[in-house]
Design a protein around this motif. Structure first.
Motif, PDB file in Angstrom:
ATOM      1  N   ARG A 308       0.820  -1.217   0.000  1.00  0.00           N
ATOM      2  CA  ARG A 308       0.000   0.000   0.000  1.00  0.00           C
ATOM      3  C   ARG A 308       0.854   1.268   0.000  1.00  0.00           C
ATOM      4  NH1 ARG A 308      -5.243  -1.060   0.418  1.00  0.00           N
ATOM      5  NH2 ARG A 308      -5.854  -3.179   1.061  1.00  0.00           N
ATOM      6  N   ALA A 309       0.229   2.344  -0.435  1.00  0.00           N
ATOM      7  CA  ALA A 309       0.927   3.618  -0.568  1.00  0.00           C
ATOM      8  C   ALA A 309       1.319   4.206   0.779  1.00  0.00           C
ATOM      9  CB  ALA A 309       0.064   4.611  -1.339  1.00  0.00           C
ATOM     10  N   ASP A 310       0.615   3.834   1.841  1.00  0.00           N
ATOM     11  CA  ASP A 310       0.906   4.350   3.176  1.00  0.00           C
ATOM     12  C   ASP A 310       0.645   3.229   4.178  1.00  0.00           C
ATOM     13  OD1 ASP A 310       1.657   6.074   5.176  1.00  0.00           O
ATOM     14  OD2 ASP A 310       0.260   7.669   4.612  1.00  0.00           O
ATOM     15  N   THR A 311       0.791   3.560   5.465  1.00  0.00           N
ATOM     16  CA  THR A 311       0.705   2.549   6.516  1.00  0.00           C
ATOM     17  C   THR A 311      -0.725   2.407   7.042  1.00  0.00           C
ATOM     18  OG1 THR A 311       1.317   4.210   8.158  1.00  0.00           O
ATOM     19  CG2 THR A 311       3.094   2.903   7.202  1.00  0.00           C
ATOM     20  N   THR A 312      -1.680   2.352   6.128  1.00  0.00           N
ATOM     21  CA  THR A 312      -3.085   2.139   6.487  1.00  0.00           C
ATOM     22  C   THR A 312      -3.716   1.198   5.474  1.00  0.00           C
ATOM     23  OG1 THR A 312      -3.957   3.971   5.161  1.00  0.00           O
ATOM     24  CG2 THR A 312      -3.257   4.486   7.412  1.00  0.00           C
ATOM     25  N   THR A 313      -4.713   0.454   5.912  1.00  0.00           N
ATOM     26  CA  THR A 313      -5.405  -0.466   5.004  1.00  0.00           C
ATOM     27  C   THR A 313      -6.328   0.271   4.048  1.00  0.00           C
ATOM     28  OG1 THR A 313      -7.140  -0.814   6.671  1.00  0.00           O
ATOM     29  CG2 THR A 313      -5.308  -2.390   6.629  1.00  0.00           C
ATOM     30  N   SER A 314      -6.578   1.554   4.313  1.00  0.00           N
ATOM     31  CA  SER A 314      -7.429   2.338   3.421  1.00  0.00           C
ATOM     32  C   SER A 314      -6.631   3.055   2.331  1.00  0.00           C
ATOM     33  CB  SER A 314      -8.236   3.372   4.217  1.00  0.00           C
ATOM     34  OG  SER A 314      -7.368   4.270   4.896  1.00  0.00           O
ATOM     35  N   ALA A 349       6.354  -2.352   7.092  1.00  0.00           N
ATOM     36  CA  ALA A 349       7.659  -2.390   6.440  1.00  0.00           C
ATOM     37  C   ALA A 349       7.595  -1.667   5.100  1.00  0.00           C
ATOM     38  CB  ALA A 349       8.094  -3.839   6.212  1.00  0.00           C
ATOM     39  N   TYR A 350       8.623  -0.855   4.825  1.00  0.00           N
ATOM     40  CA  TYR A 350       8.697  -0.170   3.537  1.00  0.00           C
ATOM     41  C   TYR A 350       9.488  -1.029   2.558  1.00  0.00           C
ATOM     42  CZ  TYR A 350       9.685   3.127  -0.161  1.00  0.00           C
ATOM     43  OH  TYR A 350       9.783   3.724  -1.394  1.00  0.00           O
ATOM     44  N   LEU A 351       8.871  -1.322   1.399  1.00  0.00           N
ATOM     45  CA  LEU A 351       9.478  -2.162   0.372  1.00  0.00           C
ATOM     46  C   LEU A 351       9.906  -1.276  -0.796  1.00  0.00           C
ATOM     47  CD1 LEU A 351       6.858  -5.099   0.270  1.00  0.00           C
ATOM     48  CD2 LEU A 351       8.676  -4.659   1.949  1.00  0.00           C
ATOM     49  N   PRO A 352      11.183  -0.953  -0.915  1.00  0.00           N
ATOM     50  CA  PRO A 352      11.620  -0.006  -1.950  1.00  0.00           C
ATOM     51  C   PRO A 352      11.374  -0.499  -3.370  1.00  0.00           C
ATOM     52  CG  PRO A 352      13.512  -1.062  -0.917  1.00  0.00           C
ATOM     53  CD  PRO A 352      12.317  -1.418  -0.094  1.00  0.00           C
ATOM     54  N   LEU A 353      11.389  -1.803  -3.590  1.00  0.00           N
ATOM     55  CA  LEU A 353      11.182  -2.314  -4.943  1.00  0.00           C
ATOM     56  C   LEU A 353       9.742  -2.163  -5.401  1.00  0.00           C
ATOM     57  CD1 LEU A 353      13.341  -5.563  -4.791  1.00  0.00           C
ATOM     58  CD2 LEU A 353      14.015  -3.271  -5.498  1.00  0.00           C
ATOM     59  N   TYR A 354       8.856  -1.951  -4.449  1.00  0.00           N
ATOM     60  CA  TYR A 354       7.439  -1.761  -4.772  1.00  0.00           C
ATOM     61  C   TYR A 354       6.980  -0.332  -4.497  1.00  0.00           C
ATOM     62  CZ  TYR A 354       7.363  -6.863  -4.864  1.00  0.00           C
ATOM     63  OH  TYR A 354       7.622  -8.179  -5.159  1.00  0.00           O
ATOM     64  N   GLY A 355       7.805   0.441  -3.785  1.00  0.00           N
ATOM     65  CA  GLY A 355       7.452   1.826  -3.487  1.00  0.00           C
ATOM     66  C   GLY A 355       6.294   1.967  -2.530  1.00  0.00           C
ATOM     67  N   GLY A 356       6.124   1.007  -1.618  1.00  0.00           N
ATOM     68  CA  GLY A 356       5.006   1.082  -0.691  1.00  0.00           C
ATOM     69  C   GLY A 356       5.254   0.254   0.552  1.00  0.00           C
ATOM     70  N   TYR A 357       4.181   0.095   1.346  1.00  0.00           N
ATOM     71  CA  TYR A 357       4.281  -0.516   2.664  1.00  0.00           C
ATOM     72  C   TYR A 357       3.500  -1.824   2.750  1.00  0.00           C
ATOM     73  CZ  TYR A 357       6.158   3.977   4.209  1.00  0.00           C
ATOM     74  OH  TYR A 357       6.921   5.104   4.348  1.00  0.00           O
TER      75      TYR A 357
END
Length: 376
Positions: A308-314, A349-357
């Motif tokens: 996800r783009a941020d640390t929320t399920t929404s 966790a931030y995944l740099p290869l996917y650009g999200g969390y």
């Protein structure tokens, strides 16, 4: 005065440079691999393992399909708009429908025969008897793949080089068939890189939706025509049964290294597990010019888990992970508390290869906060 049409430059004699020595290639258990890494700066191979072994190419043959389609289109090597879109989609998003169109229009296996002669390929051959329409059953070796890239980079007309390599540098995360293409080279090295990937025999989800590809779409592909269809058969010396996952391309500034890694994996291997096996193999290679991405590799669990783009399920779901894949984690931070019984966790966790969390629930770890992983 009439001027003869320009044709693609014939390749100059390129040394085979195929030593038999094997260095530090780390091949995971039950994986069969063919590997070649060529350093264009020194003109020598840094890695070789079964370099002449023939594998079914899956989508890597799209390089030959593309070069053949461009061969006599000089001096500008331009394509009509609709054909350019099709061509770009085939190389960037590994679109099977586009490849099948060119295969049909340009003579099928004759494409491979022409390119074998033009480039002096030693191990390449068209699909076996009984499978003339299955372009993905074309046989390729790691050594011949290096030769293809050396032609592209050192001998091909500049417009051809620019057209093909620019597409490979823009490889989409997701293929038009819904499979994640960021394995091997793009997972293991920071940019710049350029890739043409291949996968064959995986029936389950590949971690993406078809809408995730940024170029084109896939439709009307069948087992009789698809380059990435599976079949429980064997012909000649090319294995058509095991699951195939390949990564090929260039790494580093100025395309310093050419990398070709072909793998066969048991039919019980999930796409995520095969993806992880290939990544581990590629990370063991000596690739001059390659820069390792910063972070820690960790295993995951779960099916169709969203990044996800941020640390929320929404927040926006950027993509979905292949099941049980190993991921690179750069840092972690607290966010929304997530419950997946019997687990509860507010770390992401931030995944740099996917650009999200990714919620840490799905990361294999005894603790909610991952040990040894810095804060974002």
């Amino acid at each position: 005065m009439a001027v003869a049409p320009a044709r693609a430059t014939e390749p100059t004699a390129l040394p085979r440079d195929v030593p038999t020595a094997v260095t530090a290639v780390e091949v995971p258990p039950e994986v069969t691999a063919g590997v070649a890494v060529f350093d264009r700066q020194t003109g020598a191979f840094t890695e070789q393992l079964n370099p002449r072994m023939r594998f079914r190419s899956a989508s890597v043959v799209k390089l030959l399909i593309a070069l053949d389609h461009l061969w006599n289109r000089g001096p500008a090597y331009t394509l009509p708009t609709d054909d350019r879109t099709r061509f770009d989609t085939m190389l960037r998003a590994s679109d099977d429908t586009s490849a099948s169109y060119y295969w049909s229009q340009n003579g099928g296996s004759a494409i491979v025969d022409r390119m074998v002669s033009r480039l002096g390929l030693a191990d390449t051959a068209g699909p076996p008897a009984g499978y003339p329409g299955v372009w993905g059953y074309t046989a390729l070796s790691a050594a011949d793949t290096v030769r293809i890239y050396r032609y592209l980079l050192d001998t091909a007309p500049a417009p051809v080089r620019t057209l093909v390599m620019s597409n490979l540098r823009q490889s989409t995360r997701c293929g038009t068939d819904g499979f994640d293409q960021r394995f091997g080279i793009p997972a293991s090295f920071e940019q710049p890189w350029a890739v043409k990937q291949g996968w064959s025999g995986f029936g389950e989800s590949g971690g993406c939706s078809n809408t995730a590809a940024t170029v084109g779409s896939r439709s009307g592909t069948t087992a009789s025509a698809a380059g990435e269809a599976a079949a429980d058969v064997r012909a000649d010396d090319v294995d058509l049964t095991q699951r195939a996952l390949h990564t090929t391309g260039t790494v580093g500034t100025g395309d310093r290294s050419i990398v070709a890694v072909y793998t066969l994996q048991p039919t019980s291997t999930s796409f995520g597990a095969a993806y992880t096996n290939l990544n581990r193999l590629v990370r063991s290679l000596n690739v001059p010019g390659g820069v390792d991405p910063a972070g820690t590799w960790r295993g995951t669990w779960g099916t169709d888990v969203s990044v996800r783009a941020d640390t929320t399920t929404s927040s926006t779901a950027l993509t979905k992970l292949p099941s049980d894949v190993e991921v690179l984690i750069r840092c972690q931070k607290q966010g929304e508390r997530v419950e997946v019984p019997p687990y509860t966790n507010d770390w992401w966790a931030y995944l740099p290869l996917y650009g999200g969390y990714l919620t840490n629930i799905y990361v294999q770890s005894p603790d909610n906060q991952l040990p040894g992983v810095p804060l974002c």
